[in-house]
Design a protein around this motif. Structure first.
Motif, PDB file in Angstrom:
ATOM      1  N   GLN A   1     -12.472  20.025   1.856  1.00 10.26           N
ATOM      2  CA  GLN A   1     -11.024  20.210   1.866  1.00 10.26           C
ATOM      3  C   GLN A   1     -10.331  18.872   1.623  1.00 10.26           C
ATOM      4  N   ARG A   2     -10.812  17.840   2.323  1.00  7.18           N
ATOM      5  CA  ARG A   2     -10.168  16.534   2.196  1.00  7.18           C
ATOM      6  C   ARG A   2     -10.348  15.957   0.794  1.00  7.18           C
ATOM      7  N   LEU A   3     -11.556  16.087   0.252  1.00  7.42           N
ATOM      8  CA  LEU A   3     -11.795  15.550  -1.084  1.00  7.42           C
ATOM      9  C   LEU A   3     -10.963  16.298  -2.119  1.00  7.42           C
ATOM     10  N   ASN A   4     -10.874  17.608  -1.953  1.00  6.64           N
ATOM     11  CA  ASN A   4     -10.092  18.398  -2.905  1.00  6.64           C
ATOM     12  C   ASN A   4      -8.612  18.042  -2.824  1.00  6.64           C
ATOM     13  N   ASP A   5      -8.072  18.022  -1.632  1.00  5.51           N
ATOM     14  CA  ASP A   5      -6.647  17.699  -1.463  1.00  5.51           C
ATOM     15  C   ASP A   5      -6.327  16.360  -2.098  1.00  5.51           C
ATOM     16  N   TYR A   6      -7.260  15.461  -1.927  1.00  5.70           N
ATOM     17  CA  TYR A   6      -6.996  14.098  -2.329  1.00  5.70           C
ATOM     18  C   TYR A   6      -7.068  13.896  -3.841  1.00  5.70           C
ATOM     19  N   SER A   7      -7.978  14.608  -4.494  1.00  5.65           N
ATOM     20  CA  SER A   7      -8.225  14.340  -5.913  1.00  5.65           C
ATOM     21  C   SER A   7      -7.603  15.386  -6.828  1.00  5.65           C
ATOM     22  N   ALA A   8      -6.931  16.361  -6.242  1.00 11.34           N
ATOM     23  CA  ALA A   8      -6.390  17.463  -7.036  1.00 11.34           C
ATOM     24  C   ALA A   8      -5.261  16.986  -7.945  1.00 11.34           C
ATOM     25  N   PRO A   9      -5.011  17.713  -9.034  1.00 12.69           N
ATOM     26  CA  PRO A   9      -3.878  17.396  -9.901  1.00 12.69           C
ATOM     27  C   PRO A   9      -2.583  17.335  -9.099  1.00 12.69           C
ATOM     28  N   ARG A  10      -1.695  16.475  -9.508  1.00  9.84           N
ATOM     29  CA  ARG A  10      -0.526  16.196  -8.678  1.00  9.84           C
ATOM     30  C   ARG A  10       0.783  16.260  -9.441  1.00  9.84           C
ATOM     31  N   LEU A  11       1.831  16.511  -8.690  1.00  9.90           N
ATOM     32  CA  LEU A  11       3.172  16.611  -9.247  1.00  9.90           C
ATOM     33  C   LEU A  11       3.989  15.435  -8.719  1.00  9.90           C
ATOM     34  N   VAL A  12       4.705  14.779  -9.606  1.00  9.61           N
ATOM     35  CA  VAL A  12       5.546  13.658  -9.190  1.00  9.61           C
ATOM     36  C   VAL A  12       7.003  14.030  -9.425  1.00  9.61           C
ATOM     37  N   GLU A  13       7.865  13.651  -8.498  1.00  7.00           N
ATOM     38  CA  GLU A  13       9.286  13.957  -8.667  1.00  7.00           C
ATOM     39  C   GLU A  13      10.086  12.690  -8.912  1.00  7.00           C
ATOM     40  N   TYR A  14      10.970  12.746  -9.880  1.00  8.08           N
ATOM     41  CA  TYR A  14      11.902  11.649 -10.110  1.00  8.08           C
ATOM     42  C   TYR A  14      13.320  12.201  -9.995  1.00  8.08           C
TER      43      TYR A  14
ATOM     44  N   ASP B   1      -1.671   7.180  -7.488  1.00  5.03           N
ATOM     45  CA  ASP B   1      -0.262   6.925  -7.721  1.00  5.03           C
ATOM     46  C   ASP B   1       0.365   8.170  -8.255  1.00  5.03           C
ATOM     47  N   PRO B   2       0.939   9.050  -7.546  1.00  2.43           N
ATOM     48  CA  PRO B   2       1.102   8.970  -6.096  1.00  2.43           C
ATOM     49  C   PRO B   2      -0.103   9.578  -5.376  1.00  2.43           C
ATOM     50  N   CYS B   3      -0.244   9.233  -4.141  1.00  2.00           N
ATOM     51  CA  CYS B   3      -1.280   9.882  -3.349  1.00  2.00           C
ATOM     52  C   CYS B   3      -0.712  11.185  -2.800  1.00  2.00           C
ATOM     53  N   ILE B   4      -1.500  12.228  -2.879  1.00  2.00           N
ATOM     54  CA  ILE B   4      -0.985  13.516  -2.405  1.00  2.00           C
ATOM     55  C   ILE B   4      -1.595  13.914  -1.077  1.00  2.00           C
ATOM     56  N   ALA B   5      -2.536  13.140  -0.624  1.00  2.00           N
ATOM     57  CA  ALA B   5      -3.121  13.410   0.688  1.00  2.00           C
ATOM     58  C   ALA B   5      -3.725  12.097   1.170  1.00  2.00           C
ATOM     59  N   THR B   6      -4.123  12.063   2.410  1.00  2.00           N
ATOM     60  CA  THR B   6      -4.730  10.858   2.936  1.00  2.00           C
ATOM     61  C   THR B   6      -6.033  10.590   2.201  1.00  2.00           C
ATOM     62  N   ALA B   7      -6.253   9.341   1.888  1.00  2.00           N
ATOM     63  CA  ALA B   7      -7.490   8.979   1.200  1.00  2.00           C
ATOM     64  C   ALA B   7      -8.679   9.274   2.104  1.00  2.00           C
ATOM     65  N   PRO B   8      -9.806   9.648   1.506  1.00  2.00           N
ATOM     66  CA  PRO B   8     -10.993   9.871   2.347  1.00  2.00           C
ATOM     67  C   PRO B   8     -11.350   8.586   3.091  1.00  2.00           C
ATOM     68  N   SER B   9     -11.576   8.710   4.367  1.00  2.00           N
ATOM     69  CA  SER B   9     -11.892   7.534   5.167  1.00  2.00           C
ATOM     70  C   SER B   9     -13.328   7.114   4.904  1.00  2.00           C
ATOM     71  N   GLU B  10     -13.680   5.956   5.430  1.00  2.00           N
ATOM     72  CA  GLU B  10     -15.039   5.477   5.261  1.00  2.00           C
ATOM     73  C   GLU B  10     -16.027   6.481   5.848  1.00  2.00           C
ATOM     74  N   GLN B  11     -15.624   7.072   6.966  1.00  2.00           N
ATOM     75  CA  GLN B  11     -16.486   8.068   7.600  1.00  2.00           C
ATOM     76  C   GLN B  11     -16.658   9.308   6.717  1.00  2.00           C
ATOM     77  N   ASP B  12     -15.544   9.705   6.078  1.00  2.00           N
ATOM     78  CA  ASP B  12     -15.619  10.846   5.164  1.00  2.00           C
ATOM     79  C   ASP B  12     -16.619  10.564   4.052  1.00  2.00           C
ATOM     80  N   LEU B  13     -16.541   9.332   3.542  1.00  2.00           N
ATOM     81  CA  LEU B  13     -17.424   8.968   2.443  1.00  2.00           C
ATOM     82  C   LEU B  13     -18.880   8.975   2.898  1.00  2.00           C
ATOM     83  N   VAL B  14     -19.122   8.426   4.072  1.00  2.00           N
ATOM     84  CA  VAL B  14     -20.493   8.414   4.590  1.00  2.00           C
ATOM     85  C   VAL B  14     -20.975   9.844   4.777  1.00  2.00           C
ATOM     86  N   GLN B  15     -20.086  10.667   5.315  1.00  2.00           N
ATOM     87  CA  GLN B  15     -20.425  12.076   5.507  1.00  2.00           C
ATOM     88  C   GLN B  15     -20.723  12.777   4.183  1.00  2.00           C
TER      89      GLN B  15
END
Lengths: 493, 296
Positions: free
Chosen positions: A88-101, A314-328
C-alpha cells in the motif's frame, strides 16, 4: 501567462484496484479463479534477488494454492512473510500524480493563497479467510526437495522430471491445473526450475489476527533476473495488470525482452479531471497501451529513494517509504543501518558501503498473445528521475476588466482548448465522454467565456478539421531529401 | 541507376541508421536524449579531424589534406549513429569517451592496412566494461513484425551494396537455428516464444549493420562464413547459458583480433570503400530490382 504554484496535491486511485501475484493459482475447488492485477516487489543487486508477492486471493483460504517457478531450491531462511501494508505504501508513493496550480489575477495585486496538501489515496484491498495444510507425496518423477512451514503457509519445493508427472502429482494431491498450464510447465522443468508450491496452514492461520494472507518474500542467488508471468496466464481471462516495484543500488531496472516506454507525463489537463483522476489515468493507460502495440512495460516512477536522499518526488503524494519499509521490502543492503534492530549481531558492514536505493515502478498489462515470454530484466546505471505527473490549473478569480485581464481571458481560452485536445489525445476518448464532468465545474463565474463546456464544440470542430496525415513526417522527409539533393549537387556524396 | 545515386556505400549506411533513429524516437517513443546524440556526433567528428591531422602527414590546407578530412566524415557519422542507436548513459563525458575510443581505435589499432576493431562496437564495449556508467537496452526495438521486414529489406540493400550478405545470413542463420533447437525443440516453448527472440530489432540490426562492417571482417568468403558462424555459436552460448545482455556485441569485439589471423590463413583481396567495384550485368539488374521492389 503568469502562473503561480500554490498547491501541490493529491492522490491517485490507480485504475481499479491493485491485486494479487502473477504466479498461478491452482484451485482445489472447481470454482474459477481470476487474478487480475498483481503487485511484486523486486530487489536486485549482483546475482541476488528478493521477490515479494502480494496476495489478494479472494476465495476460501482452504482452497488457496500458488505455484511459482524458482531457479534454485530455497532454504527456509530464504522465505519470509512480510507486512502487507508495505505494498500500500509503495503504491501510494509511486503512483501517477496530479499537480494543481493557481493562476494569478493580472488585474489585482498579488495575494498569497493558503497552502494545502490533500493527499487522498483511496485504494481498496481485498482479503480472505482461513487455511489448510499441505499434502505430501512422491511419485511420477516429482521430488519434494524441501518442505517448510513459514508463517501461515505450508511450502513445498518440488522438482520434476516431466510436466506430465508434475501435472499428475498435482492432480492426485487435489490441485486443479488450469487449462493450458502444461504447455508452460514443460519448458520450466527442462530449464531446471524448481516449483515453489504454497498452501495455507489452517491451524497457523487461525492463530493470526485478520483474515488476509500476508505477502510471501523469497530470496535466492541466480544470474537470471526475471519474473515468470507465463504460469499466471494459464488461468487468467484476458489482460492482466502487473505492477513491479523494483529496488536496486545502481539505478533503474528495465525489461530486456520487451520495450520500455515512459508513460506520457507533464501534461496540462482540464481542471475537471481532478474529480475523476483515477478514471482519467485508467483511460490514459489503456489508450497508451493500445497505441504502443501492447507488448510494452510502462515506466511510472523512477527515483533515488536512498534514506540519505530527502528529495524523492515532485510533488510527493504520500510519505516516502521509510528505511524500515525498504528493509521490509527486501532491500538487504540497508539492514546494517537499521538502528532499531538490536537483535542483528552481524551488524558489522562498513559504513561507507554503497547504501543507495533506486526505486523503479513498471506497469505491465499482459496477455498470452502479446507476451509470449516471461519478463526478463536488467539493472541499468540509469539514475534519471521520472514520475507520471499531470497538471491542472485553476483560473484566477476577480474581475478581468483591465487590459491585462482581457488578455488573460483570451490566453485562458487558448490554454483550455489545448488542455481539451490533450485530454482527447492522451485518453483516446471522445470529447463527449467528458461533457458532464466539464459542466459540473462551477468555479468559473468570472471566466464565463472560457468555460470548458462551451469550448468543447470548438475544439471538436478544430480537431476534425485537422488533417489526419502526419504533417511532421512529410516535412521531415522533404528536408532530408532536400539536403541530400543539395549535398549531391555540391558533390559531397 | 541506383549506383549513381550515392558514390559511396557508406552514405547508404548513414541514411538507414538515420531512419532507424527516427523510427525509434518517433514511433517507439524512445526517451530521445538530444544532448547525448549531440555529444556522440560532436566528439566523433572532432576526434576524426584531430586524428586526420595527427596521423596523416599531408601539408595542412593542401588538396589531399582536405580530401582526407572529407573522406573520414561518413565513417565518423556511422560511428556516431551506431553509438546513438545502442549506447545509453547519463553522463556526457562517458558519451564523449565512447566516441573518442571508437574513432581513435581506427587510427592506432591497425594491422595490414585494416583497422582491427569495429569502431562503435569497440567504443560501446570499452565503456560498458570499464565505466559501469553506461548500458545498452536490448529490448528497445521490441519485436514488431513490421520492423522485421523493414530491417531485413533495408539491411539487405546495404549489404548488397557492400557485398557482404553472406556474413549476415551465416550469423543470423546459425544463431536462429541454435535458438530454435534450444527453445522450441529442447525446452518445448511454443513457436511465438522463439519468434519473439529472433525478431528482436537489436539482433537484426547487429546482423545487418554491425557484423557486416567490411573493414573488420575476413576478406576471404569462407573465412568470413566460418567467422560469423563461430560468433553466432559463442553469442548463443553466452546469451542462453550465461545470461549476458547484448552478447553478440561483446563476442564480436573479442573476435575481431582473429580477423588478421584468418586473413593470413585465407588470403584474398582487401575490401575498399567507395572504389566502385565493377558490377556485372546481372548484379546491376539485381540491385536495381531490389530498389524498385523493396519497401523503400
Amino acid at each position: 501567462m503568469k502562473r503561480k504554484l500554490l498547491i501541490i496535491g493529491t492522490m491517485l486511485a490507480l485504475s481499479p484496484l491493485l491485486y494479487s501475484f502473477c504466479g498461478f493459482y491452482v484451485s482445489k475447488a472447481d470454482g474459477t479463479l481470476k487474478n487480475k492485477t498483481s503487485q511484486v516487489i523486486l530487489v536486485r543487486d549482483g546475482n541476488h534477488t528478493v521477490i515479494t508477492m502480494y496476495n489478494d486471493y479472494k476465495g476460501d483460504v482452504k482452497d488457496f494454492a500458488m505455484v511459482v517457478p524458482v531457479p534454485v531450491v530455497l532454504r527456509k531462511d530464504d522465505i519470509h512473510v512480510v507486512d502487507q501494508s508495505i505494498f500500500q505504501r509503495l503504491n501510494d508513493y509511486s503512483a501517477p500524480r496530479l499537480v494543481e496550480y493557481w493562476d494569478e489575477n493580472p488585474c489585482s495585486v498579488y495575494t498569497e493563497k493558503d497552502k494545502m496538501f490533500s493527499p487522498k489515496a483511496d485504494l481498496a484491498t481485498g482479503y480472505n479467510k482461513s487455511g489448510r495444510g499441505a499434502i505430501l507425496n512422491e511419485m511420477m518423477g516429482v521430488k519434494i526437495e524441501a518442505k517448510y512451514l513459514v508463517g501461515e503457509y505450508d511450502i513445498l519445493i518440488l522438482s520434476a522430471k516431466e510436466s506430465g508427472g508434475l501435472k499428475e502429482w498435482l492432480t492426485t494431491n487435489g490441485y486443479k491445473i488450469p487449462a493450458g498450464a502444461e504447455e508452460v510447465l514443460d519448458p520450466y522443468i527442462k530449464s531446471n526450475l524448481k516449483f515453489f508450491v504454497v498452501k495455507v496452514n489452517e491451524a497457523e492461520k487461525k492463530k493470526l489476527p485478520g483474515d488476509f494472507l500476508r505477502p510471501l518474500q523469497i530470496s535466492f542467488n541466480s544470474p537470471k533476473f526475471m519474473l515468470p508471468i507465463r504460469l499466471g496466464m494459464a488461468n487468467a481471462d484476458g489482460d492482466q495488470d502487473l505492477v513491479v516495484y523494483a529496488f536496486t543500488r545502481k539505478g533503474r531496472i528495465e525489461c530486456t525482452n520487451y520495450r520500455n516506454v515512459e508513460i506520457p507525463t507533464g501534461k496540462n489537463i482540464p481542471l475537471f479531471v481532478q474529480k475523476n483522476f483515477g478514471v482519467f489515468y485508467g483511460n490514459l493507460f489503456d489508450n497508451q497501451w493500445k497505441k504502443e502495440d501492447k507488448s510494452v512495460g510502462f515506466l511510472e516512477y523512477a527515483w533515488d529513494v536512498s534514506p540519505q536522499n530527502f528529495y524523492h518526488c515532485d510533488p510527493c503524494i504520500a510519505t516516502a517509504p521509510s528505511e524500515q519499509d525498504l528493509v521490509q521490502s527486501g532491500v538487504w543492503w540497508l539492514k546494517g543501518k537499521d538502528w532499531t534492530d538490536y537483535t542483528d549481531v552481524d551488524n558489522d558492514e562498513p559504513d561507507n558501503e554503497n547504501k543507495n536505493v533506486h526505486f523503479t515502478r513498471l506497469h505491465f498489462r499482459y496477455n498470452r498473445n502479446s507476451f509470449p515470454q516471461d519478463l526478463m530484466f536488467q539493472v541499468t546505471p540509469n539514475t534519471e528521475t521520472f514520475q507520471a505527473r499531470y497538471i491542472i490549473t485553476h483560473p484566477a478569480t476577480g474581475s478581468f476588466t483591465c487590459d491585462a485581464g482581457k488578455k488573460y481571458i483570451h490566453e485562458l481560452k487558448t490554454r483550455r482548448k489545448n488542455e481539451l485536445a490533450d485530454l482527447t489525445a492522451l485518453t483516446g476518448r471522445n470529447m463527449d465522454t467528458w461533457q458532464d464532468d466539464a459542466r459540473s465545474v462551477n468555479d468559473e463565474e468570472q471566466v464565463k467565456d472560457a468555460q470548458y463546456a462551451s469550448l468543447m464544440p470548438q475544439v471538436k470542430e478544430e480537431m476534425e478539421r485537422r488533417p489526419d496525415y502526419p504533417v511532421g513526417l512529410v516535412l521531415m522527409s522533404v528536408v532530408i531529401l532536400g539536403s541530400a539533393g543539395l549535398l549531391r549537387w555540391k558533390g559531397f556524396i | 541507376m541506383p549506383a549513381l545515386v550515392f558514390r559511396d556505400a557508406r552514405y547508404f549506411q548513414v541514411s538507414f541508421q538515420f531512419i532507424f533513429l527516427a523510427y525509434g524516437i518517433l514511433y517507439l517513443h524512445w526517451n530521445a536524449q538530444w544532448w547525448l546524440y549531440a555529444t556522440y556526433f560532436g566528439s566523433s567528428l572532432l576526434t576524426q579531424f584531430s586524428c586526420e591531422i595527427i596521423f596523416h602527414t599531408h601539408r595542412t590546407g593542401s588538396a589531399s589534406w582536405w580530401k582526407g578530412l572529407r573522406k573520414g566524415i561518413p565513417s565518423a557519422l556511422i560511428s556516431s549513429f551506431g553509438l546513438s542507436l545502442l549506447l545509453k548513459t547519463n553522463n556526457w563525458h562517458i558519451a564523449a569517451l565512447a566516441a573518442m575510443i571508437s574513432i581513435v581505435s581506427k587510427y592506432i589499432i591497425r594491422l595490414n592496412g585494416k583497422h582491427v576493431f569495429n569502431p562503435s562496437a569497440l567504443g560501446i564495449v570499452a565503456v560498458l566494461f570499464f565505466t559501469d556508467q553506461a548500458w545498452i537496452s536490448p529490448g528497445q526495438w521490441g519485436s514488431g513484425i513490421v520492423m522485421l521486414f523493414a530491417v531485413l529489406s533495408l539491411g539487405f540493400i546495404v549489404v548488397t551494396r557492400v557485398q557482404k550478405l553472406d556474413i549476415s545470413l551465416a550469423f543470423l542463420g546459425t544463431f536462429g537455428l541454435l535458438l530454435f533447437a534450444r527453445q522450441v525443440i529442447y525446452l518445448g516453448w511454443p513457436l511465438d516464444f522463439f519468434i519473439q527472440s529472433i525478431s528482436t530489432g537489436s539482433l537484426l540490426l547487429f546482423s545487418f549493420f554491425m557484423i557486416t562492417d567490411p573493414k573488420t571482417t575476413p576478406n576471404h568468403a569462407w573465412a568470413r562464413i566460418i567467422w560469423a558462424v563461430a560468433i553466432a555459436a559463442v553469442s548463443f552460448y553466452m546469451a542462453t547459458f550465461r545470461f549476458i545482455n547484448g552478447a553478440p556485441i561483446w563476442i564480436l569485439v573479442l573476435a575481431q583480433p582473429l580477423v588478421p589471423v584468418l586473413d593470413k590463413l585465407f588470403p584474398a583481396k582487401t575490401f575498399q570503400w567507395g572504389t566502385g567495384k565493377e558490377l556485372r550485368q546481372e548484379e546491376q539488374w539485381f540491385i536495381q530490382s531490389v530498389y524498385t521492389h523493396s519497401v523503400m
